[in-house]
Scaffold this active site. Structure first.
Site, PDB file in Angstrom:
ATOM      1  N   THR A 323       0.201  -3.283   8.932  1.00  0.00           N
ATOM      2  CA  THR A 323       0.822  -4.491   9.483  1.00  0.00           C
ATOM      3  C   THR A 323       1.181  -4.232  10.938  1.00  0.00           C
ATOM      4  O   THR A 323       1.631  -3.135  11.296  1.00  0.00           O
ATOM      5  CB  THR A 323       2.075  -4.889   8.680  1.00  0.00           C
ATOM      6  OG1 THR A 323       2.659  -6.069   9.248  1.00  0.00           O
ATOM      7  CG2 THR A 323       3.124  -3.793   8.660  1.00  0.00           C
ATOM      8  N   HIS A 375       8.804   6.868  -2.799  1.00  0.00           N
ATOM      9  CA  HIS A 375       9.199   8.276  -2.947  1.00  0.00           C
ATOM     10  C   HIS A 375       9.040   8.764  -4.386  1.00  0.00           C
ATOM     11  O   HIS A 375       9.082   9.973  -4.653  1.00  0.00           O
ATOM     12  CB  HIS A 375      10.649   8.453  -2.489  1.00  0.00           C
ATOM     13  CG  HIS A 375      10.928   9.810  -1.917  1.00  0.00           C
ATOM     14  ND1 HIS A 375      10.037  10.856  -1.998  1.00  0.00           N
ATOM     15  CD2 HIS A 375      12.018  10.297  -1.254  1.00  0.00           C
ATOM     16  CE1 HIS A 375      10.555  11.925  -1.414  1.00  0.00           C
ATOM     17  NE2 HIS A 375      11.754  11.605  -0.952  1.00  0.00           N
TER      18      HIS A 375
END
Length: 404
Positions: A323, A375
């Site tokens: 993006t 994560h």
């Protein structure tokens, strides 16, 4: 004999659609391929066109209705009298330069001839933006012609009464309540899902864009002459991302309940901001595309977005997303994951900054990069090294990215 206007088949991932607006009313004559009605799903806007020329006899679904695939929207009665088509459509509506229904409608509404407008789309095709820009330019030209003929206003305006100046003006706090579009609602749902269902973390780095800019400036003219498309920055980032994904496959993976899916292909999503919300067209097998192929695909996505021709296939899937908030001036941000993907790269504005090279302070074009990642799947070490790899690829682009 009458014809039923049906809601087109919707993919399995889309349960229904919202009827936005009819472009015709009962009793109107329509031409084959005329745009009749727009339907909005949580991914794209669909344009339903007339299968044949005729008269719109009955409308069964009104604006705002929720419809399913195969629902009957209206009844079309074939006309016994041929419908006269505008010359603006006949002249350019052929196999070599077709006009989309939305462009047809725009041309008819403003009584324009397609031959008078220069097309900037692929193979010189007209886009909706071409027609809109032509209309705006023509309006300004007409205003400039008319303006000198207007009489000069010499009337003396009476001064406002002092009491009027001190009278408080009310009702200066207007509010407007409008329903959220399907696309905006879906974007909101997915963003919330990403934050709730992933252990999202972001790591940052900076990249010296000098070598990329020099390389681009050196070859951009020859590149455009050969490939008929401009050499932009996005192709460099796509190539650098693919190289980094190959070195760190976990970044290209996704979580499915208790399983990890490692994707052996590279479908790169390119986030595009539209008036209705964020959409992410996907470059399929981007590792098999050269720089020209990437740039051409991005241009085609832009044309499809402007003309409302993006399909479900254009938006389906994706293993990694890029993006670019820099086009809006963003200096630094934390992009949100695009589920079920596990990572997203954020580009930002290129700014000249003072940096130290070989003990000397010099000015260089610097871009901050951000990598948001899940994560649960990706360790911080892999995320940091992945971003460092992209930095290294971009700062030494000649041998790695151009294969020379």
């Amino acid at each position: 004999m009458t014809l039923k206007i049906l809601v087109p088949h919707l993919p399995e991932s889309v349960s229904d659609a919202t009827l936005i607006a009819w472009h015709k009313k009962v009793g109107d004559s329509v031409i084959k391929n005329d745009s009749l009605v727009d339907l909005e799903t949580d991914k794209v806007t669909l344009e339903v066109v007339a299968p044949e020329s005729g008269i719109l006899r009955e409308i069964l679904k009104q604006d705002g209705s929720i419809v399913l695939g195969g629902d009957v929207l209206a009844i079309l009665a074939p006309s016994s009298v041929s419908v006269d088509m505008s010359p603006a459509l006949d002249e350019h509506d052929d196999d070599n330069n077709p006009l989309t229904p939305s462009i047809r409608r725009l041309l008819r509404e403003h009584e324009l001839n397609a031959a008078d407008i220069v097309g900037t789309g692929k193979d010189g095709r007209l886009t909706k933006l071409d027609v809109s820009n032509y209309i705006q330019q023509r309006t300004l030209q007409e205003a400039q012609v008319i303006a000198p003929e207007q009489p000069v206003i010499t009337e003396v305006i009476e001064p406002i009464n002092e009491v009027e100046l001190t009278t408080p003006v009310t009702n200066l706090r207007p509010e407007q309540r409008v329903p959220m579009t399907r696309l905006r609602a879906k974007v909101a749902e997915r963003l919330l899902q990403a934050q709730q269902n992933a252990a999202m973390l972001t790591t940052f780095n900076e990249v010296n864009m000098q070598n990329v800019m020099d390389l681009r400036n050196q070859y951009k003219t020859r590149f455009e002459q050969k490939h008929s498309v401009k050499l932009g920055f996005m192709s460099f980032f796509v190539k650098a991302s693919i190289e980094a994904l190959k070195r760190f496959p976990v970044i290209n993976a996704s979580i499915d309940e208790n399983d990890i899916i490692y994707h052996g292909y590279y479908d790169i999503g390119i986030a595009v901001s539209t008036e209705k919300g964020l959409i992410v067209p996907v470059l399929r097998d981007a590792d098999q595309l050269d720089f020209a192929g990437i740039e051409q695909s991005i241009v085609e996505f832009g044309e499809k977005t402007r003309s409302g021709r993006l399909s479900y296939e254009d938006l389906k899937g994706g293993t990694f997303t890029i993006t670019n908030g820099g086009i809006f001036g963003s200096m630094l941000s934390t992009p949100i994951l695009n589920p079920p993907q596990s990572a997203i790269l954020g580009m930002h504005a290129i700014k000249e900054r003072a940096v130290v090279e070989n003990g000397q302070i010099v000015i260089r074009p610097i871009m901050y990069l951000a990598l948001s990642y899940d994560h649960r799947l990706i360790d911080g070490r892999d995320a940091v090294q992945f971003l460092v790899t992209i930095k290294e690829c971009l700062e030494s682009p000649a041998h790695l990215l151009l294969n020379i």
